[in-house]
Design a protein around this motif. Structure first.
Motif, PDB file in Angstrom:
ATOM      1  N   LYS A   1      -2.089  -0.954  -9.711  1.00 34.96           N
ATOM      2  CA  LYS A   1      -2.994  -0.845 -10.848  1.00 34.96           C
ATOM      3  C   LYS A   1      -3.180  -2.185 -11.550  1.00 34.96           C
ATOM      4  O   LYS A   1      -4.293  -2.518 -11.967  1.00 34.96           O
TER       5      LYS A   1
ATOM      6  N   ARG B   1      -3.620  -1.129  -3.710  1.00 36.05           N
ATOM      7  CA  ARG B   1      -3.260   0.164  -4.296  1.00 36.05           C
ATOM      8  C   ARG B   1      -2.270   0.029  -5.452  1.00 36.05           C
ATOM      9  O   ARG B   1      -1.471   0.940  -5.714  1.00 36.05           O
TER      10      ARG B   1
ATOM     11  N   GLN C   1       2.588   1.788  -3.376  1.00 37.04           N
ATOM     12  CA  GLN C   1       1.669   2.149  -4.451  1.00 37.04           C
ATOM     13  C   GLN C   1       2.266   1.868  -5.833  1.00 37.04           C
ATOM     14  O   GLN C   1       2.392   2.772  -6.670  1.00 37.04           O
TER      15      GLN C   1
ATOM     16  N   GLN D   1       0.836  -1.206   0.000  1.00 33.59           N
ATOM     17  CA  GLN D   1       0.000   0.000   0.000  1.00 33.59           C
ATOM     18  C   GLN D   1       0.869   1.255   0.000  1.00 33.59           C
ATOM     19  O   GLN D   1       0.623   2.208  -0.742  1.00 33.59           O
ATOM     20  N   LYS D   2       1.881   1.266   0.847  1.00 31.47           N
ATOM     21  CA  LYS D   2       2.754   2.433   0.954  1.00 31.47           C
ATOM     22  C   LYS D   2       3.558   2.643  -0.324  1.00 31.47           C
ATOM     23  O   LYS D   2       3.824   3.775  -0.735  1.00 31.47           O
TER      24      LYS D   2
END
Length: 248
Positions: free
Chosen positions: A185, A183, A158, A155-156
């Motif tokens: 793509k 998070r 990304q 998540q961090k």
């Protein structure tokens, strides 16, 4: 773009060529709210889904399933729905990263899976593509209770692209379980690709790949795989049974 699907023993495969697939997944890098999940499936994965309803459900929740395995391509022809060509995960990722680099489109990648030294080696190879940044990596030897911390790391970071090499069905189940939290793509289950990128395992020579005998090369290189190869005969048996049903 509408994806034409081909059903192989209950698994919906994309019939796009490699070129069409690369164009399609490049479009998924823009403004996605949830992960676009790609499964690169071979006969082993198909048979696993056939025997495990839970895994079958996970597969059908994926956004794209590519035919990674000449057995799937041959099966599609036998069932009267020919897939144009094999879209192997390792080749797809190499060509995609190369395309993105040549197009001057910077992307970040996070790697999850394999042994610590293997994922480090794979990260170095991927970082060698111009414009490609390794946002982070973590080995695949973690327990269930450690997953939350790993998801937080992703998540961090990304990343644009998340590569998960935990082997099936674990890699597919991990992506689906955390699809709305990662998070990233695009997320792809890449099996043993990290070993190849790290130089631990060699691909079959191009000429062997061209005559569709890469599976035999792997077996000769690693005879312990023989039990896994038995599933190919089982897969063919099921395909022929399905073909008979369709024709009757």
């Amino acid at each position: 773009m509408t994806i034409q699907m081909v059903d192989i023993l209950g698994v919906p495969f994309s019939s796009m060529t490699m070129e069409e697939t690369l164009s399609y997944i490049t479009k998924q890098l823009h403004d996605r709210e949830t992960v676009f999940h790609i499964v690169t499936a071979n006969p082993e994965i198909v048979m696993c889904a056939r025997k495990d309803p839970g895994f079958e459900k996970v597969l059908k929740q994926a956004d794209l399933i590519t035919p990674d395995g000449i057995g799937v391509v041959k099966a599609s022809g036998l069932l009267g729905q020919p897939i144009k060509e094999r879209v192997a995960g390792f080749d797809m990722m190499n060509q995609w990263l190369a395309q993105l680099s040549e197009a001057g489109k910077p992307v970040s990648v996070y790697l999850l899976g394999a042994k610590p030294h293997v994922v480090e080696g794979a990260a170095r190879t991927i970082a060698s593509y111009p414009g490609v940044t390794v946002a982070g990596y973590h080995h695949g030897y973690f327990k269930k209770e450690e997953e939350a911390a790993i998801v937080e790391q992703i998540q961090k970071a990304q990343p644009d692209i998340l590569l998960v090499a935990l082997g099936f069905p674990r890699q597919e189940e991990f992506i689906q379980a955390y699809k709305h939290e990662l998070r990233a793509k695009v997320a792809v289950g890449v099996g043993g690709s990290f070993d190849v990128w790290a130089g631990e395992v060699k691909r079959a020579p191009k000429w062997i790949q061209s005559i569709h005998l890469e599976w035999f090369y792997r077996l000769c290189s690693n005879p312990s795989r023989w039990r896994r190869q038995l599933v190919l005969a089982e897969f063919l048996k099921e395909v022929l049974r399905e073909r008979k049903t369709v024709k009757s």
